[in-house]
Write a protein that holds these residues in place. Sequence first.
Motif, PDB file in Angstrom:
ATOM      1  N   ARG A  41       0.806  -1.213   0.000  1.00 28.09           N
ATOM      2  CA  ARG A  41       0.000   0.000   0.000  1.00 28.09           C
ATOM      3  C   ARG A  41       0.845   1.271   0.000  1.00 28.09           C
ATOM      4  NH1 ARG A  41      -3.181  -3.525  -0.517  1.00 28.09           N
ATOM      5  NH2 ARG A  41      -5.338  -3.662   0.177  1.00 28.09           N
ATOM      6  N   LEU A  42       1.712   1.379   1.001  1.00 28.64           N
ATOM      7  CA  LEU A  42       2.423   2.645   1.164  1.00 28.64           C
ATOM      8  C   LEU A  42       3.525   2.820   0.128  1.00 28.64           C
ATOM      9  CD1 LEU A  42       2.517   2.958   5.048  1.00 28.64           C
ATOM     10  CD2 LEU A  42       0.784   3.653   3.414  1.00 28.64           C
ATOM     11  N   PRO A  44       3.809   1.504  -2.988  1.00 27.67           N
ATOM     12  CA  PRO A  44       3.304   1.907  -4.307  1.00 27.67           C
ATOM     13  C   PRO A  44       2.808   3.346  -4.330  1.00 27.67           C
ATOM     14  CG  PRO A  44       1.982   0.110  -3.389  1.00 27.67           C
ATOM     15  CD  PRO A  44       3.162   0.264  -2.516  1.00 27.67           C
ATOM     16  N   ALA A  45       2.239   3.810  -3.213  1.00 29.94           N
ATOM     17  CA  ALA A  45       1.802   5.206  -3.184  1.00 29.94           C
ATOM     18  C   ALA A  45       3.010   6.128  -3.313  1.00 29.94           C
ATOM     19  CB  ALA A  45       1.038   5.493  -1.900  1.00 29.94           C
ATOM     20  N   ALA A  48       4.323   6.001  -6.824  1.00 33.28           N
ATOM     21  CA  ALA A  48       3.540   6.819  -7.748  1.00 33.28           C
ATOM     22  C   ALA A  48       4.006   8.264  -7.660  1.00 33.28           C
ATOM     23  CB  ALA A  48       2.053   6.707  -7.411  1.00 33.28           C
ATOM     24  N   PHE A 229     -20.273   9.257   7.916  1.00 28.81           N
ATOM     25  CA  PHE A 229     -19.475   8.134   7.423  1.00 28.81           C
ATOM     26  C   PHE A 229     -19.911   7.733   6.017  1.00 28.81           C
ATOM     27  CE2 PHE A 229     -19.309   3.526   6.729  1.00 28.81           C
ATOM     28  CZ  PHE A 229     -17.934   3.410   6.565  1.00 28.81           C
ATOM     29  N   LEU A 240     -13.639   6.634  -7.524  1.00 29.79           N
ATOM     30  CA  LEU A 240     -12.797   5.581  -8.085  1.00 29.79           C
ATOM     31  C   LEU A 240     -13.540   4.669  -9.036  1.00 29.79           C
ATOM     32  CD1 LEU A 240     -11.084   4.743  -4.731  1.00 29.79           C
ATOM     33  CD2 LEU A 240     -10.088   6.008  -6.618  1.00 29.79           C
ATOM     34  N   MET A 261     -10.575   7.942 -12.919  1.00 29.46           N
ATOM     35  CA  MET A 261      -9.905   6.651 -12.783  1.00 29.46           C
ATOM     36  C   MET A 261      -9.702   6.019 -14.170  1.00 29.46           C
ATOM     37  SD  MET A 261      -8.737   5.229 -10.112  1.00 29.46           S
ATOM     38  CE  MET A 261      -7.370   4.435 -10.872  1.00 29.46           C
ATOM     39  N   VAL A 264      -6.889   7.873 -15.984  1.00 32.79           N
ATOM     40  CA  VAL A 264      -5.573   7.417 -15.528  1.00 32.79           C
ATOM     41  C   VAL A 264      -5.195   6.128 -16.262  1.00 32.79           C
ATOM     42  CG1 VAL A 264      -4.316   6.444 -13.573  1.00 32.79           C
ATOM     43  CG2 VAL A 264      -5.747   8.470 -13.242  1.00 32.79           C
ATOM     44  N   GLN A 278       0.838   8.589 -13.516  1.00 34.55           N
ATOM     45  CA  GLN A 278       1.089   8.612 -12.067  1.00 34.55           C
ATOM     46  C   GLN A 278       0.822  10.003 -11.492  1.00 34.55           C
ATOM     47  OE1 GLN A 278       1.490   5.653 -11.214  1.00 34.55           O
ATOM     48  NE2 GLN A 278       3.453   4.734 -11.705  1.00 34.55           N
ATOM     49  N   VAL A 281      -2.706  10.095 -10.930  1.00 37.52           N
ATOM     50  CA  VAL A 281      -3.054   9.298  -9.746  1.00 37.52           C
ATOM     51  C   VAL A 281      -2.834  10.124  -8.481  1.00 37.52           C
ATOM     52  CG1 VAL A 281      -2.283   7.383  -8.286  1.00 37.52           C
ATOM     53  CG2 VAL A 281      -2.637   7.008 -10.723  1.00 37.52           C
ATOM     54  N   LEU A 284      -5.474  12.663  -8.085  1.00 38.40           N
ATOM     55  CA  LEU A 284      -6.734  12.029  -7.695  1.00 38.40           C
ATOM     56  C   LEU A 284      -6.741  11.663  -6.210  1.00 38.40           C
ATOM     57  CD1 LEU A 284      -9.469  10.843  -8.600  1.00 38.40           C
ATOM     58  CD2 LEU A 284      -8.285   8.744  -9.193  1.00 38.40           C
ATOM     59  N   VAL A 285      -5.660  11.047  -5.745  1.00 44.78           N
ATOM     60  CA  VAL A 285      -5.591  10.661  -4.331  1.00 44.78           C
ATOM     61  C   VAL A 285      -5.605  11.900  -3.439  1.00 44.78           C
ATOM     62  CG1 VAL A 285      -4.157   9.576  -2.554  1.00 44.78           C
ATOM     63  CG2 VAL A 285      -4.445   8.461  -4.769  1.00 44.78           C
ATOM     64  N   LEU A 289      -8.408  12.671  -0.638  1.00 44.23           N
ATOM     65  CA  LEU A 289      -8.119  12.847   0.787  1.00 44.23           C
ATOM     66  C   LEU A 289      -8.573  14.220   1.272  1.00 44.23           C
ATOM     67  CD1 LEU A 289      -4.622  11.114   1.126  1.00 44.23           C
ATOM     68  CD2 LEU A 289      -6.871  10.198   1.706  1.00 44.23           C
ATOM     69  N   VAL A 292     -12.364  14.267   1.623  1.00 46.70           N
ATOM     70  CA  VAL A 292     -12.735  13.480   2.805  1.00 46.70           C
ATOM     71  C   VAL A 292     -12.513  14.303   4.074  1.00 46.70           C
ATOM     72  CG1 VAL A 292     -12.022  11.526   4.209  1.00 46.70           C
ATOM     73  CG2 VAL A 292     -12.394  11.226   1.769  1.00 46.70           C
TER      74      VAL A 292
ATOM     75  N   ILE B 143      -5.655   5.394   1.676  1.00 49.53           N
ATOM     76  CA  ILE B 143      -5.223   5.470   0.277  1.00 49.53           C
ATOM     77  C   ILE B 143      -5.991   4.401  -0.503  1.00 49.53           C
ATOM     78  CG2 ILE B 143      -3.290   5.186  -1.307  1.00 49.53           C
ATOM     79  CD1 ILE B 143      -1.472   6.065   0.995  1.00 49.53           C
ATOM     80  N   PRO B 144      -6.848   4.816  -1.418  1.00 46.10           N
ATOM     81  CA  PRO B 144      -7.670   3.834  -2.118  1.00 46.10           C
ATOM     82  C   PRO B 144      -6.818   2.892  -2.962  1.00 46.10           C
ATOM     83  CG  PRO B 144      -8.275   6.096  -2.744  1.00 46.10           C
ATOM     84  CD  PRO B 144      -7.069   6.190  -1.889  1.00 46.10           C
ATOM     85  N   ALA B 147      -6.440   3.234  -6.817  1.00 44.65           N
ATOM     86  CA  ALA B 147      -5.628   4.343  -7.300  1.00 44.65           C
ATOM     87  C   ALA B 147      -4.152   3.959  -7.375  1.00 44.65           C
ATOM     88  CB  ALA B 147      -5.821   5.556  -6.400  1.00 44.65           C
ATOM     89  N   ILE B 148      -3.706   3.069  -6.460  1.00 47.96           N
ATOM     90  CA  ILE B 148      -2.293   2.699  -6.486  1.00 47.96           C
ATOM     91  C   ILE B 148      -2.070   1.383  -7.226  1.00 47.96           C
ATOM     92  CG2 ILE B 148      -1.613   3.991  -4.430  1.00 47.96           C
ATOM     93  CD1 ILE B 148      -1.804   1.208  -2.993  1.00 47.96           C
ATOM     94  N   ILE B 150      -2.043   0.774 -10.358  1.00 49.41           N
ATOM     95  CA  ILE B 150      -1.183   0.897 -11.546  1.00 49.41           C
ATOM     96  C   ILE B 150       0.306   0.902 -11.167  1.00 49.41           C
ATOM     97  CG2 ILE B 150      -0.572   2.444 -13.454  1.00 49.41           C
ATOM     98  CD1 ILE B 150      -3.617   2.951 -13.767  1.00 49.41           C
ATOM     99  N   PRO B 151       0.748   1.750 -10.203  1.00 49.82           N
ATOM    100  CA  PRO B 151       2.155   1.631  -9.799  1.00 49.82           C
ATOM    101  C   PRO B 151       2.499   0.260  -9.221  1.00 49.82           C
ATOM    102  CG  PRO B 151       0.977   3.238  -8.429  1.00 49.82           C
ATOM    103  CD  PRO B 151       0.116   2.932  -9.605  1.00 49.82           C
ATOM    104  N   LEU B 152       1.575  -0.315  -8.432  1.00 52.71           N
ATOM    105  CA  LEU B 152       1.868  -1.634  -7.846  1.00 52.71           C
ATOM    106  C   LEU B 152       2.004  -2.695  -8.931  1.00 52.71           C
ATOM    107  CD1 LEU B 152       2.283  -3.095  -5.169  1.00 52.71           C
ATOM    108  CD2 LEU B 152      -0.151  -3.608  -5.123  1.00 52.71           C
ATOM    109  N   LEU B 299     -16.683   3.320  13.451  1.00 51.37           N
ATOM    110  CA  LEU B 299     -16.503   4.031  12.176  1.00 51.37           C
ATOM    111  C   LEU B 299     -17.683   4.931  11.892  1.00 51.37           C
ATOM    112  CD1 LEU B 299     -15.130   1.610   9.492  1.00 51.37           C
ATOM    113  CD2 LEU B 299     -14.250   3.820  10.179  1.00 51.37           C
TER     114      LEU B 299
END
Lengths: 305, 300
Positions: A41-42, A44-45, A48, A229, A240, A261, A264, A278, A281, A284-285, A289, A292, B143-144, B147-148, B150-152, B299
């Motif tokens: 997760r982190l 690849p973020a 990008a 929520f 997305l 999406m 991209v 990228q 991306v 978009l992220v 955020l 939100v 982090i959705p 969205a990641i 493609i890089p992954l 939540l």
Amino acid sequence: MRTGLPTRRRPARPTRPSRPSQGRLALYFLAPALLALVLLRLLPALMALISSLRHHSLTDGVTRFVGLANYADLWADPQFWQSARVTLLFSLVINPLQVLLALGLAVLFNQRFAGARFWRSLVFAPIAVPPAVSAVIWGILYRPEGPLNAFLGALGIPAQPFLTSPEQALYALIVLMSWVGVGYWMTFLIAGLQDIPREVYDAAGMDGANAWQRFVHITLPLLRRPLSFVLVAATVSNFLVFAPVQLLTGGGPDGSTNLMMHDVFRRAYSVGDIHYAQAEVVVLVAVTLAVVAVQYRLMQGKGEE
Amino acid sequence: MAIETHRSPRATHGSSREPHRSPRRRISPARHAPLIAAVLIGLLFTLPLLWVLAGSLRPGDKVLAGLESLSWRSVVPTDATFHNYVTLFQGDFGRAVLNSVLVAAVTVCVGLLLSATAAFGLAVFDFRGRGAVFAVILLSFMIPFDAIAIPLASTFRAWDLQNTYAGLILPGIGNGLAIFLLRQFFLAVPRELVEAARLDGLSWWGVFRRIYMPLSRPALIAAGLTLFTFQWQSYMWPLLIGTEPAKQLGPIALGTLQGQMVVDYGQVFAAAVVLTVIPLVVLLRLQRYFTQSIAGSGLK
């Protein structure tokens, strides 16, 4: 044994030296999951982000650091703004629509009547349909000679183009996404409604409040947390949306469904400029955020003053 | 409409038409309105699914035929045949469904083990950097994933994980939300229980396995559902990483079916039914836990 006292970081009395510390113990339990989260997760973020600062030159085949050049190109790119406009319009229509419908359905299905649970599970059923499947189903429903037009024909309404019309395609996607989404968001709101104590309603009834007044002055304020929520989660998931665009419209007609999406994906694989994609991306992220955060602020602040 | 009819039994007795407020009296012209609305809305939501189910039992060329005369026959196949399902499973689709089941099952098992141990580590031990670890977990589900993706996917290709089960499964096992849900539940386990077990000489692994696991069945089911839906519903990731027919997942195979030159709608519908029925059965059976988990997670 004292290490068993979790409320203190350092035990008051010294423990036997062979015993692993709390931190070491925690690490054993946490390491596999943390490794997965960081790698999947982190990292690849972060990649990008780094990749969006690079550019692959086709002329000499070298990839080099270009700073914010991709972002500057994006800023000047009418295609990007077109996609951003579509995404904004889509969000502004679909999010209020889904939240209001989910709220209405939650209020309805929270009442007692014959077979309430059964009828509710019918609304709940589309949740199980994977996005790709719902896209395919609705693609056929929307066909020119499909059942929706047959139904309209039976009512004497002329056939509609739906997905092939630049005016209707985005709204056709909104209907299809809401078919799945509304039942999902409804379940969160029903859980919230069930947490509201009956006494509050009884007291308001004593004071002569009518159904509408009870809804506005009791239900809505006490439902603020689940509502916020749902609004936030719906916004994120609707930012997305990808499968129906990819399967049904490919962003068309005339770019009318070119949600970000998909844009991209198109830049990365059809156009083949991964670094440029990228950058989009990252935008978009970041926008997701930010939206939100703002929504949470607004929803949490409201009603507390 | 739903707002107008917001008169649950507990709320009716204050209405202005009934000054003496007898809790038993619920006579009003709108009494059956909620039921009627619920039936209509329920049917409206299910109609597309019923039509798909009916279509899957018809010969492919008849699915879109006869629409000019809509009737109850449009959703009830009078000449039902399982031919579509048989043909479908003889082709690549059967393989794709098995792939989907395998990927989802492994994800749930491995993912639950990973998430539960991590949640245990977070909930039970006190250590420096716990806040930072918790932040990593929160960030990871803020982090959705799509969205990641493609890089992954570029990384996974570099690691030669394209068209492998590992490549398809791995992104699903690290799920911050599942860890978060379980941690919330674990925090409610009484400390005395843990201390007593430790005094009796139970190891920390024993505490995890013998105390936390059995006590947390509802939370484990809820977290398992999160992991399952992530994999079963994912579309972009398998599109990027599972391109070979042998490693395709259900949704991708369905897209391929629909993208063919001559589309056999009977088969497309049968595929849609298969890909929907599996999660539907799981969700309807576990619906209770699904809502519970959200109610208990903080939540909302």
